[in-house]
Write an enzyme that holds these catalytic residues in place. Structure first.
Site, PDB file in Angstrom:
ATOM      1  N   ASP A  84       0.843  -1.187   0.000  1.00 58.23           N
ATOM      2  CA  ASP A  84       0.000   0.000   0.000  1.00 58.23           C
ATOM      3  C   ASP A  84       0.884   1.245   0.000  1.00 58.23           C
ATOM      4  OD1 ASP A  84      -2.369   1.490   0.139  1.00 58.23           O
ATOM      5  OD2 ASP A  84      -2.302   1.567   2.326  1.00 58.23           O
ATOM      6  N   HIS A 182      -7.273  10.361   3.937  1.00 62.24           N
ATOM      7  CA  HIS A 182      -6.733   9.380   4.860  1.00 62.24           C
ATOM      8  C   HIS A 182      -6.866   9.883   6.296  1.00 62.24           C
ATOM      9  CE1 HIS A 182      -5.006   6.781   1.805  1.00 62.24           C
ATOM     10  NE2 HIS A 182      -4.518   7.841   1.194  1.00 62.24           N
TER      11      HIS A 182
END
Length: 284
Positions: A84, A182
């Site tokens: 990721d 995020h």
């Protein structure tokens, strides 16, 4: 076709999403596999570059590969090992060499041209070694700089650019920015689903949503119905585990390993929840 491609192809065809969960330890790895087995859900097990070296120097990528392979033997689950937000060619190359099924190279903070060049380099190496590649266009930000709606909208993915980017780079999945960020949201997120649907209609590659923590279940499902086939989530799951751990250690007789077990169980519970929300439960 890599396992990553197989999973996302089926998800796209059948209008559900594969949850991608970040892991950093034996406890979190075990929790994700246990959830996948319990809910009979395919899952993408992700190691963030920021966790392996940038933030927690004790997490070595080869250790996570060993934990993944061990869990695959112990659980009846379909799981893909993924990087990721890989930041450098060297890191994602190392992951591919160690056997990762897929890698995300994130050059989204650079110019369009530099993003394309970086991604093409990774795609050439990964595809030659049987691994798939995810990239990001637009930018899903994090931190206080992205607390405002204006800041988030300024980095939305342009649908025309998305179509060209996918063709130029030959990527296997595209992370898009359409209203998420995020980490922790300071205000209620508002998703631009019309933009998402336009990108879906203009590209053939599976689309990825980052910044899922803080969205309602309904928001997640609307995003999936609008074209998302991979859902990345971590912050909310990690916070649930943290709070469970803190409650456990308040008890004088609870030992550190016991508290870890409690946290692991909370982590698994939240992973199972997202499997249900994504519609992946029962498809593994």
């Amino acid at each position: 076709m890599s396992l990553f491609q197989e999973l996302l192809t089926d998800a796209k065809r059948n209008a559900y999403a594969i949850p991608a969960i970040n892991v950093q330890s034996s406890e979190t790895m075990d929790a994700v596999f246990a959830a996948a087995e319990a809910r009979r859900s395919p899952v993408i097990v992700a190691l963030a570059h920021s966790h392996a070296g940038y933030t927690y120097n004790y997490i070595h990528i080869s250790t996570m590969v060993a934990l993944f392979e061990d869990a695959r033997k112990r659980y009846d689950a379909t799981a893909c090992l993924h990087v990721d937000h890989g930041r450098t060619f060297e890191f994602v190359k190392h992951a591919v060499d160690l056997g990762f099924h897929s890698v995300m190279i994130d050059a989204s903070e650079h110019s369009y041209e530099q993003n394309v060049a970086t991604v093409k380099e990774v795609v050439a190496y990964a595809h030659a070694h049987g691994a798939a590649v995810e990239a990001e266009l637009g930018h899903v930000g994090k931190g206080e700089a992205f607390d405002s709606r204006e800041a988030i909208e300024n980095t939305f993915t342009n649908p025309d650019d998305a179509s060209a980017f996918a063709q130029e780079t030959d990527i296997d999945a595209l992370a898009v920015a359409f209203g998420t960020k995020h980490g922790v949201y300071k205000s209620t997120p508002k998703l631009d689903l019309n933009r998402l649907r336009t990108i879906r209609d203009m590209t053939d590659v599976p689309l990825v949503m980052h910044g899922t923590s803080g969205l309602s279940d309904a928001d997640i499902q609307c995003a999936i119905q609008s074209g998302v086939t991979k859902v990345n989530v971590f912050t909310e799951i990690a916070e649930a585990a943290k709070q469970a751990f803190l409650r456990a250690v308040e008890e004088p007789k609870v030992r550190f390993p016991d508290a870890l077990v409690v946290a692991r169980e909370a982590f698994q519970e939240r992973v199972e929840h997202y499997m249900d929300v994504c519609g992946s439960a029962g498809r593994g």
